[in-house]
Write a protein that holds these residues in place. Sequence first.
Motif, PDB file in Angstrom:
ATOM      1  N   VAL A 161     157.296  -7.426  14.020  1.00 38.02           N
ATOM      2  CA  VAL A 161     157.053  -8.074  12.738  1.00 38.02           C
ATOM      3  C   VAL A 161     155.413  -8.179  12.625  1.00 38.02           C
ATOM      4  O   VAL A 161     154.740  -7.878  11.342  1.00 38.02           O
ATOM      5  CB  VAL A 161     157.245  -9.696  13.061  1.00 38.02           C
ATOM      6  CG1 VAL A 161     156.755 -10.463  11.665  1.00 38.02           C
ATOM      7  CG2 VAL A 161     158.845  -9.784  12.855  1.00 38.02           C
ATOM      8  N   THR A 164     154.286  -4.684  11.074  1.00 40.83           N
ATOM      9  CA  THR A 164     154.655  -4.274   9.749  1.00 40.83           C
ATOM     10  C   THR A 164     153.817  -4.971   8.995  1.00 40.83           C
ATOM     11  O   THR A 164     153.687  -4.558   7.780  1.00 40.83           O
ATOM     12  CB  THR A 164     156.276  -4.805   9.682  1.00 40.83           C
ATOM     13  OG1 THR A 164     157.160  -4.145  10.714  1.00 40.83           O
ATOM     14  CG2 THR A 164     156.672  -4.673   8.292  1.00 40.83           C
ATOM     15  N   LEU A 191     165.074  -6.496  11.639  1.00 44.12           N
ATOM     16  CA  LEU A 191     163.481  -6.831  11.113  1.00 44.12           C
ATOM     17  C   LEU A 191     163.741  -7.784   9.959  1.00 44.12           C
ATOM     18  O   LEU A 191     162.714  -8.936  10.070  1.00 44.12           O
ATOM     19  CB  LEU A 191     162.999  -5.710  10.654  1.00 44.12           C
ATOM     20  CG  LEU A 191     161.607  -5.833  10.013  1.00 44.12           C
ATOM     21  CD1 LEU A 191     160.751  -5.961  10.951  1.00 44.12           C
ATOM     22  CD2 LEU A 191     161.108  -4.392   9.327  1.00 44.12           C
TER      23      LEU A 191
END
Length: 273
Positions: A161, A164, A191
């Motif tokens: 996370v 990203t 995700l």
Amino acid sequence: MIYQTFEPHADLASVVKCYWTLEVPLEPQAAKQRIVPDGCLEMIFILGDNIKRYLSEDEFIIQPRAMVVGQITEPFIIQPTGYVRCFAVRFYPFGFANFVNTPIKNLADKETPILQLFGETLAEKLEQEIIRAVDDEERIAVVEAFLLKKFNEKATIDQVVKTTIEALLLTKGNTAINDIVKDDLSKRRQLERKFFKQVGLSPKQLGKVIRLQAALKLLLNQKTENLTRIAYDSEYYDQAHFNRDFKELTGLNPKDFLESDKMQLSSMFYTKD
């Protein structure tokens, strides 16, 4: 209107974007202000008079005086009832999940009193220390001591996370999620679940907000009327795509945004942030 930001302690800089203060003198008939999504969560302490948040044209609530505002997916319309004085912590999109067990998706599009997140005893102690502090430097010291203790008690955010989000921030929202999950549908769903729990938005939604923030800064700092150029520089597919996302997240088209007297507060946030 005085708006100031302050850098966080080095040990919190990975999760806290800044501290900010806002002071606005009493106005007999204060205008409503439109606050648009920015991808961040905020812990806000209202030290002045109450602030209304409108649910419709005429219906409103009084915001809690010590609250966390979760991810918002549409504009918040607020209006001071008098003198405005606020102290707040602005967290990075993944930042606040490091301090609570509550899924961040449960905080979206609303104000949550801090006592619901930290318990009545801790929340009351923190709020009173913030109120009694003699200046903003002391308030920062108080809230940092609280956050550092909580930060050390919690496991850190999921690394995928975090990676990203860092990619989205670096590319101003233009990282393709498929580049991260490699077109693996199960990884994409995993995700997304993690994002809703730890960020409060899907990766796609957060990317859209971050890209709009980049466009807003261009719009406000350059004061240009060349909206096509802003759409191009912000890597929208075309002008229509830019206009559609802009209207969805701000409630206005770009031209009306610049001309609206309800955007003074947001304009100040985004030109100085």
